[in-house]
Design an enzyme around this catalytic site. Structure first.
Site, PDB file in Angstrom:
ATOM      1  CG  ASP A 190      -2.019   0.994   1.169  1.00 48.81           C
ATOM      2  OD1 ASP A 190      -2.216   1.555   0.076  1.00 48.81           O
ATOM      3  OD2 ASP A 190      -2.677   1.217   2.186  1.00 48.81           O
ATOM      4  CB  THR A 201      -1.029   5.590   3.356  1.00 51.25           C
ATOM      5  OG1 THR A 201      -1.466   6.471   2.325  1.00 51.25           O
ATOM      6  CG2 THR A 201      -0.935   6.356   4.670  1.00 51.25           C
ATOM      7  CG  ASP A 251      -1.192   0.598   7.598  1.00 54.20           C
ATOM      8  OD1 ASP A 251      -1.993   0.596   6.642  1.00 54.20           O
ATOM      9  OD2 ASP A 251      -0.529   1.604   7.928  1.00 54.20           O
TER      10      ASP A 251
END
Length: 793
Positions: free
Chosen positions: A309, A311, A546
């Site tokens: 990902d 971010t 996350d």
């Protein structure tokens, strides 16, 4: 259930929760959220699994048979190896388990609960029935219960397989194992511990322990099962042949049979594999990496696609607002009021909300009638206020669609420069998720936000590029923004990007998965479909994440890797958790997986050389009516010095090549040249020495010498590329073998070769290396032929 009846269910006050006394009473009565179902093995199970094995039982039976037949205790030395193996196995696996358990305890997720009217954080296993627990976006629900207050959307895909978020109102049931997508609320626990839904699923999963086993462990299970089935009939036939046909007597027949069976059993292979995986878990634990599934170590060794990902992985998780660009004639103070009233009265549900709260920290003054929580599916959030109407904030393309082209052009321009762009818009009427109408929208401002690229990211991605691991960036942001960030982070082919909004069919996903590097505007379901498409293309895929929106993809990947500090659900479903949320640890994690599996494959080939010889030689002895040319102590010597000791050291060596191919095929391919060399040379020795009328003791010594030379040749091949340490190990094993033949012949049942048979010994030992290298070249040629056929196909 009897204990439950002694503590009546109460309707706990959602503003006060249980009293300390009520919570303590429930804990005493066994109503705490502590499942008796263990996800890992206990120390007792580890000891039993290392001691009470099928092959250990076979070894004990063989030792008893030798004792009853009057054989020398020297021929029972294989039991010493069995005992040492079991002790080492128990020690290493228990040591690794304790380290992982300690780390698991330190990283156990906590939950917010009300006790005595005060909000407190406790570990999930300290909750009790009737507790009032607060849940927000990303939180995984720890036990079954009922929503008492609030409005949330939960994802139950980990339980039901359905990816759509389910809306929950007060009074609706909530199941453990699901997680909150948006919104927040207070829940009263009704079923905890073993009674919780997720715990019951875990119990069902434990009934099928092979389901989660890796390809390597399944291959070893298959190999051991085959050998276990073959042992009994071959042993009986060989004993009958030696005792009846060869008239060798009870002791000699028992020794020959036991020698063949000892050679057929890869006594240390399964142990070496278990120890290597356990030690690898221990090493990763020392690097602050929590290993929640030991079999993922093998998966890491085979990874050729890593999905990340933007971010939290490429960039730091903390966001900051760079600028607010007005789109209407409203005063800047009015825009600030909109943001404060949208975000100021709640805990930030994500980094975007946290950044806006940090820049605009005021208190809300507008009365909120309704709130629409942010969702990764429709990519905006909204609220309806009593006097000022409704507002929405989110991705410009998700809100505007194909309307307002000038605003979209401006937003795309800033996205191409690497900014995350949000649109604030007023809305006439009540906004509905996924159903905004352009005629009712009034754009107010664009908000420009940034994440700083992690300093270590370029070096990390450079490592993966050199290792042949393809990086795929999967993000909910606009493709241009993600592409720019990926380019600055040094990811190859970052200019190949696509908006997944255009992907609909499985064919679309299969083509895009191969053609593009950056995927923007990805919903959680489309993340999962992209992972599926990559796996359909025969890639081994790891997924880091996350957030809640990463959970489905992490579950679909071959290996899910979570960043600690993100959503609890992501950490719960992942096989690996980076406790320091440090992506730069990934190269060392992948290297560790490769080192372990490469070394296990190398060691497995050493073991199987002996197994191939013993199996086929036993069959030849039965079919050709020949005596078996080895005593148990002979094979124990060869096993110790050409397999056991060197494989232990080789298993600790660095070896970071990506693992390719199927485990059992690769291992057999490496073992067969050595195994066939042994069979050819030993059968030749038996024929020649039989013609010359050499006594059996001479045949036994010469055949053992052939095994020693072949074992050293195989060890030589397995040790390449040579370094000083590997050369030292090889030389020491060679010296130990020579010393054993020269000075320990009496103990090892190795008779001095007579002058008449010395020329035969010399010719056979000189001929062994050319035969081995010729067979290796023949197998290499076969590999090239097969590869060419596959390439043409």
């Amino acid at each position: 259930m009897n204990e439950e009846n002694k503590v009546p269910v109460i309707n706990a006050d959602p503003e006060y929760g249980l009293t300390s006394a009520e919570a303590s009473l429930r804990a005493e009565k066994g109503l705490a959220n502590k499942p008796t179902v263990k996800t890992g093995r206990t120390e007792g199970q580890i000891i039993r699994e290392n001691v009470c094995t099928f092959f250990n039982l076979v070894f004990v039976i063989m030792a008893v048979a030798l004792f009853l037949a009057g054989s020398s205790i020297v021929n029972m030395t294989f039991m010493v190896i069995v005992i040492i193996n079991a002790i080492i196995g128990c020690f290493q696996e228990i040591r690794a388990k304790r380290a992982v358990d300690k780390l698991s305890l330190l990283s156990a997720h906590t939950v917010k609960t009300l006790r005595d009217g005060k909000l407190t954080e406790i570990r999930f296993d300290e909750l009790v029935r009737d507790d009032i627990v607060l849940y927000g976006p990303g939180d995984q629900i720890s036990a079954d219960g009922v929503l008492r207050d609030g409005h949330i959307y939960v994802n139950e895909s980990l339980l039901t397989g359905e990816a759509d978020a389910v809306e929950k109102h007060p009074g609706d049931p909530l199941l453990s194992g699901s997680f909150v997508v948006t919104g927040s609320g207070k829940m009263q626990l009704t079923r905890v511990g073993d009674e919780a839904f997720a715990t019951k699923l875990a119990l069902e999963a434990k009934k099928n322990p092979r389901a989660a086993r890796s390809e390597m462990m399944r291959s070893l299970d298959l190999l051991i099962r085959f050998i276990g089935i073959a042992l009994v009939p071959i042993g009986l036939l060989l004993f009958y042949n030696q005792y009846k046909s060869q008239n060798l007597g009870l002791q000699a027949s028992a020794e020959a049979t036991v020698a063949a069976l000892v050679g057929m059993i890869p006594e240390g292979l399964y142990l070496l594999t278990s120890i290597a995986l356990a030690v690898s878990s221990l090493k990763l634990t020392q690097k602050r990496v929590l290993v929640q599934d030991m079999h993922c170590v093998e998966t890491l060794a085979r990874v050729d696609v890593l999905c990340v990902d933007k971010t939290g992985t490429i960039t730091e998780p903390v966001m900051q607002v760079e600028d607010v660009l007005p789109l209407s004639h409203q005063a800047p103070e009015y825009l600030e009021e909109i943001i404060v009233n949208l975000y100021g009265d709640e805990d930030p549900e994500n980094e975007t909300a946290r950044a806006l709260q940090a820049l605009f920290p005021g208190k809300p003054t507008w009365k909120k009638n309704m709130e629409i929580p942010f969702s990764s599916d429709y990519k905006w959030k909204g609220a309806v206020f009593a006097d000022t109407g409704a507002f929405v904030v989110g991705a410009p393309d998700a809100i505007l669609g194909n309307f307002f082209p000038e605003i979209s052009k401006t937003a795309n321009h800033w996205s191409s420069l690497g900014y995350r762009v949000l649109l604030i818009a007023a809305y006439e009427g009540t906004p509905q998720p996924g159903k905004l109408f352009a005629s009712q929208l009034h754009p107010e401002a664009l908000v420009l936000m940034t994440n700083r690229i992690r300093p270590e990211a370029p070096e990390t991605f450079s490592f993966f590029a050199k290792q042949g691991v393809t990086i795929k960036v999967i993000s909910g942001d606009t493709p241009a923004t993600v592409s720019d960030v990926a380019r600055r982070a040094g990811i190859q082919n970052a200019d190949r990007y696509i908006d997944t909004g255009v992907l609909e069919t499985d064919k679309d996903f299969l083509q895009a998965a191969e053609a593009y590097t950056v995927f923007g505007r990805v919903t959680p379901d489309k993340k999962k479909r992209l992972i599926w498409a990559m796996k359909q293309k025969k890639h081994t895929v790891a997924m880091t994440g996350d957030g809640v929106n990463d959970v489905l993809a992490m579950k679909a990947a071959d290996c899910g890797i979570a960043m600690a500090g993100g959503a609890q659900a992501a950490s719960q479903i992942a096989q690996l958790v980076l406790l320091d949320a440090d992506f730069s640890a990934m190269p060392s994690i992948v290297d560790e997986g490769r080192r372990v599996i490469n070394n296990i494959q190398r060691a497995a080939a050493l073991f199987l050389v002996k197994n191939i010889l013993s199996l086929f030689l036993a069959l030849i002895a039965v079919l050709a009516d020949w005596p078996y040319p080895f005593a148990p102590i002979n094979l124990s010597l060869i096993s110790a010095l050409t397999i056991g000791v060197p494989s232990f050291f080789l298993a600790l060596e660095p070896n970071y090549e990506r693992v390719k191919g199927r485990f059992i095929v690769s291992v057999l391919r490496q073992a067969f040249p050595g195994g066939l060399t042994n069979i050819i040379m030993v059968v030749t020795a038996q024929i020649v020495l039989g013609i010359l009328g050499a006594p059996m003791a001479q045949v036994q010594t010469i055949c053992t010498a052939i095994l020693a030379v072949t074992g050293l040749l195989v060890l030589l091949s397995a040790s390449k590329p040579f370094d000083k340490f590997r050369l030292f190990i090889w030389v020491m094993m060679a010296i130990a073998l020579v010393f054993s033949f020269l000075f320990l012949g009496g103990i090892l049942q190795l008779q001095s070769v007579s002058l008449a048979n010395l020329p035969v010994l010399g010719i056979l030992l000189v001929a062994t290396p050319p035969v081995y290298w010729a067979l290796r070249r023949l197998f290499d040629l076969g590999d090239r032929v097969v590869a060419n056929i596959r390439n043409r196909q």
